[in-house]
Design an enzyme around this catalytic site. Structure first.
Site, PDB file in Angstrom:
ATOM      1  N   GLU A 158       0.823  -1.210   0.000  1.00 15.21           N
ATOM      2  CA  GLU A 158       0.000   0.000   0.000  1.00 15.21           C
ATOM      3  C   GLU A 158       0.856   1.258   0.000  1.00 15.21           C
ATOM      4  O   GLU A 158       0.377   2.336   0.355  1.00 15.21           O
ATOM      5  CB  GLU A 158      -0.921   0.006   1.222  1.00 15.21           C
TER       6      GLU A 158
ATOM      7  N   LYS B 101     -15.947  -0.864   3.673  1.00 14.59           N
ATOM      8  CA  LYS B 101     -15.330  -1.130   2.370  1.00 14.59           C
ATOM      9  C   LYS B 101     -16.414  -1.648   1.425  1.00 14.59           C
ATOM     10  O   LYS B 101     -16.953  -2.746   1.649  1.00 14.59           O
ATOM     11  CB  LYS B 101     -14.265  -2.219   2.514  1.00 14.59           C
TER      12      LYS B 101
END
Ligand code: 2PG
Ligand code: MG
Length: 430
Positions: A206, A338
């Site tokens: 990430e 999410k």
């Protein structure tokens, strides 16, 4: 401008890990379009909508031809001719068409890309930016507080350390833009410190630094030093947030901390994490225990107290019913939201609303496998999430989202928008 759907097509595009993923593009009668791309997780909860992959030899089994066929065939057949502004009706139809509890027939990736593309096309049909379309009826908008990874670990960095995300939150910043400036300085300082110490091994999934640390606590010490070296006061200006992602190394109440060479039970995990809370300025801690350890999560939440966000990710998988039952038993106090865990935007919204109804805070989050898609930034602003988590402060799939926030901040400034109400942060009262 017409809001009737004329065509729905899916194409294979590529994500930040170089893997195939699904993009859905919807065109309306009259020519307006909306499109969105499905992200993908690495540390996934077992109750998530299924990310449908083909298996086989191509691209390590990650190809998405089945999901693309679902969009171009059955899903297009369902949606063509329908009114794109009926998000809940279309999402319900997609759920029914799939017909499985976890969306494994058509694929959660096929469905989420389509559901988000529906919202984009609907906003376009009304000539509105997505955040404003999603926030219809709300008078007050604010930017979310960025929660930004500095070191990657766990499933995102070859398990170099057990803890997955070592993050910072610029709690003292006065607006969204300043919080990014401060974070950029901390990220830079952390990289310098690690390379001076010979501990910098690269960049993780990430965008956070890939650390060659000897222990989880060494990562915390370096994070603290990075905040100081950048010129900020830990806890006051910039605080620490962790995603333990404990489901990845814990099962049935037993946790294997490979980096620390220890195997501990649920109480031992609680004790270790409470020790970290006492010694470091940590304001949020996600998945501190595994998804099957509800009792541990309850005990930890009670012991951590109301000034710490105990964030549920794998434990709730963006599911309204799971959030309500977790809240009833006192397990966690903040929901990570999410869209691809739920599969449709309507179910994501239901989870978001369930969290607020239970008195929880909300964090809209990206996945470790991402793209240039910035839908979640619009969700965070349009729906009014407290925080936004999209990974680190490097790599364009991450920066695309932070930068989109700057554009929305500029748009909101004209409308009197804010970073986020400081007084609403539990740690703001410390
Ligand atoms: C998480 C996410 C983002 P993944 O666990 O919160 O950090 O990771 O997308 O791999 O589940
Ligand atoms: Mg997580």
């Amino acid at each position: 401008m017409s809001s009737l759907i004329k065509s729905v097509i899916a194409r294979r595009v590529w994500d930040s890990r170089g893997r195939p993923t699904v993009e859905t593009e919807i065109t309306l009668e009259g020519g307006r379009t909306g499109r969105a791309i499905a992200p993908a997780g690495a540390s996934t909860g077992s109750a998530e909508a299924v990310d449908l992959r083909d298996g086989g030899a191509a691209f390590g089994g990650h190809d998405v031809q089945g999901a693309l066929r679902a969009v171009n065939g059955e899903i297009a057949g369902l949606l063509i001719g329908r009114d794109v502004t009926d998000q809940s009706g279309l999402d319900a139809a997609l759920i029914e068409l799939d017909g499985t509890p976890n969306k494994h027939r058509l694929g959660g990736n096929a469905i989420v890309a389509t559901s988000m593309a529906i919202a984009h096309a609907a906003a376009a049909s009304q000539n509105l930016p997505l955040w404003r379309y999603l926030g219809a009826g709300r008078a007050d908008f604010h930017l979310p507080l960025p929660e930004v990874q500095i070191f990657g670990g766990g499933a995102h960095a070859g398990r170099r350390v057990d803890v997955q995300d070592f993050m910072v939150i610029a709690v003292g910043a006065s607006d969204y833009a300043q919080s990014l400036e401060w974070t950029a300085e901390v990220y830079r300082a952390a990289g310098l410190l690690m390379s001076e110490a010979g501990l910098l091994a690269g960049v993780a999934d990430e965008g956070g630094w890939w650390p060659a640390f000897d222990s989880n606590e060494q990562a915390l010490d370096f994070l603290l030093r990075a905040i100081e070296r950048a010129g900020y006061t830990p806890g006051q200006d910039v605080a620490i947030s962790l995603d333990i992602a404990a489901t990845d190394f814990g099962r049935k109440g037993q946790y294997s901390l490979a980096r620390d060479g220890r195997r501990i039970d649920s109480d031992g995990m609680c004790e270790m994490l409470l020790g970290w809370l006492a010694r470091y300025p940590i304001v949020a801690i996600e998945d501190p225990l595994a998804e099957d350890d509800a009792e541990g999560l309850r005990k930890f939440t009670a012991a951590a107290g109301p000034n710490v966000e105990v964030v549920a990710d794998d434990f709730i998988c963006t599911n309204a019913a799971r959030i309500s039952s977790a809240a009833e038993r006192g397990a966690c106090n903040t929901a990570l939201i999410k869209p691809n865990q739920a599969g449709t935007l309507s179910e994501t919204r239901a989870a978001f609303d369930a969290a607020h109804a239970a008195g929880w805070e909300t964090i809209i989050s990206a996945r470790s496998g991402e793209t240039e898609d910035v839908t979640i930034v619009h969700l965070a602003v349009g729906w009014g999430a407290k925080q936004l988590k999209v990974g680190s402060f490097s790599r364009s799939e991450r920066m695309a989202k932070w930068n989109e926030g700057l554009r929305l901040a500029a748009a909101l400034e004209q409308a009197g928008g804010r970073l986020a109400p400081r007084e609403s942060f539990p740690w703001g009262r410390r």
